[in-house]
Design a protein around this motif. Structure first.
Motif, short mmCIF file in Angstrom:
data_model
loop_
_atom_site.label_atom_id
_atom_site.label_comp_id
_atom_site.label_asym_id
_atom_site.label_seq_id
_atom_site.Cartn_x
_atom_site.Cartn_y
_atom_site.Cartn_z
N PRO A 179 -3.75 9.03 1.11
CA PRO A 179 -4.21 8.02 0.81
C PRO A 179 -4.39 6.95 2.64
O PRO A 179 -4.37 7.65 2.81
N VAL A 180 -5.58 6.05 2.37
CA VAL A 180 -5.59 5.03 3.86
C VAL A 180 -5.08 4.14 3.04
O VAL A 180 -5.57 3.36 1.92
N GLY A 181 -5.04 3.45 4.06
CA GLY A 181 -4.89 1.80 3.97
C GLY A 181 -5.94 1.04 3.91
O GLY A 181 -6.02 1.10 5.39
N ILE A 182 -6.31 0.07 3.75
CA ILE A 182 -6.85 -0.99 3.88
C ILE A 182 -6.42 -2.73 3.51
O ILE A 182 -5.38 -3.38 2.36
N LEU B 66 -0.07 2.73 5.20
CA LEU B 66 -0.88 1.25 4.26
C LEU B 66 -0.88 -0.12 4.49
O LEU B 66 -1.69 -0.90 3.33
N ARG B 67 0.04 -0.99 5.46
CA ARG B 67 -0.20 -1.55 5.54
C ARG B 67 -1.20 -1.98 6.68
O ARG B 67 -0.37 -2.59 7.88
N PRO B 68 -2.20 -1.73 7.19
CA PRO B 68 -2.99 -1.96 8.98
C PRO B 68 -2.66 -3.61 9.00
O PRO B 68 -2.44 -4.22 7.93
N ASN B 69 -2.20 -3.66 10.17
CA ASN B 69 -2.74 -5.13 10.50
C ASN B 69 -3.51 -5.57 12.11
O ASN B 69 -3.87 -4.22 12.58
N PHE B 70 -4.45 -6.51 12.58
CA PHE B 70 -4.62 -6.38 13.80
C PHE B 70 -3.84 -5.89 15.14
O PHE B 70 -4.31 -4.95 15.98
N ASP B 71 -2.21 -5.19 14.34
CA ASP B 71 -1.89 -4.49 16.30
C ASP B 71 -1.93 -3.11 15.55
O ASP B 71 -1.93 -2.38 16.46
#
Length: 185
Positions: A107-110, A79-84
């Protein structure tokens, strides 16, 4: 001849001016897409803003940076995607578009990331539902979802592996006992 050329130039300039004066038609968004949400916000340089998507189906995220440069990262694993850690991303200097497939786990994390090249970024994201995407022909209520089927198969597979290991163990043990019995008697 000169009058004809100048008339064409004037017509061309008028058509260009009309194009600038008319309002854009929703950035080329098809009529079949249903607008679900509009999210506006500010994000500081090097920071993330997190959102959660619960809607089913094919979802299109249209984000544009009104000021600065905001980037978009999407994942169905965190739920907490980042650039890695992301599955889908759009990191342009202008309009960012990500299409979230209908088969992504919900749920999809954005994450919206404020690029460090600007002290602050301002963005507007429109969330659309694509009605034209083919739907699952099976009713979700009638049949278990694929994930549920896999979860049901996983314990069965683990049990089968255990029984196979147990069977090999007993085969070896009985073989050793037979050898010992033959040597002793």
């Amino acid at each position: 001849m000169m009058l004809c050329c100048s008339g064409l130039v004037v017509a061309l300039l008028l058509s260009q001016a009309r194009g600038f004066l008319q309002a854009p038609d929703d950035d080329g968004v098809p009529e079949e897409w249903v607008l679900l949400h509009v999210v506006q916000g500010h994000i500081g340089a090097g920071n993330y803003s997190y959102l959660r998507l619960n809607h089913d189906g094919r979802i299109i995220l249209h984000m544009r940076s009104l000021k600065g440069d905001a980037d978009l990262y999407v994942s169905d694993k965190t739920l907490r995607p980042n650039f890695d850690t992301y599955k889908l991303q759009s990191a342009t200097c202008g309009q960012d578009v990500v299409v979230v497939p209908g088969d992504f786990m919900r749920p999809v994390g954005i994450s919206i990331y404020g690029h460090p090249s600007h002290q602050e970024s301002e963005f507007e994201m429109r969330v659309f539902y694509d009605q034209t995407a083919p739907q699952d022909p099976y009713d979700k209520g009638s049949y278990p979802a694929e994930d549920e089927q896999e979860q049901q198969k996983a314990p069965q597979a683990a049990e089968d592996d255990f029984q196979e290991e147990e069977s090999i163990f007993w085969t070896i043990l009985i073989g050793l006992l037979k050898i010992i019995v033959e040597i002793l008697f």
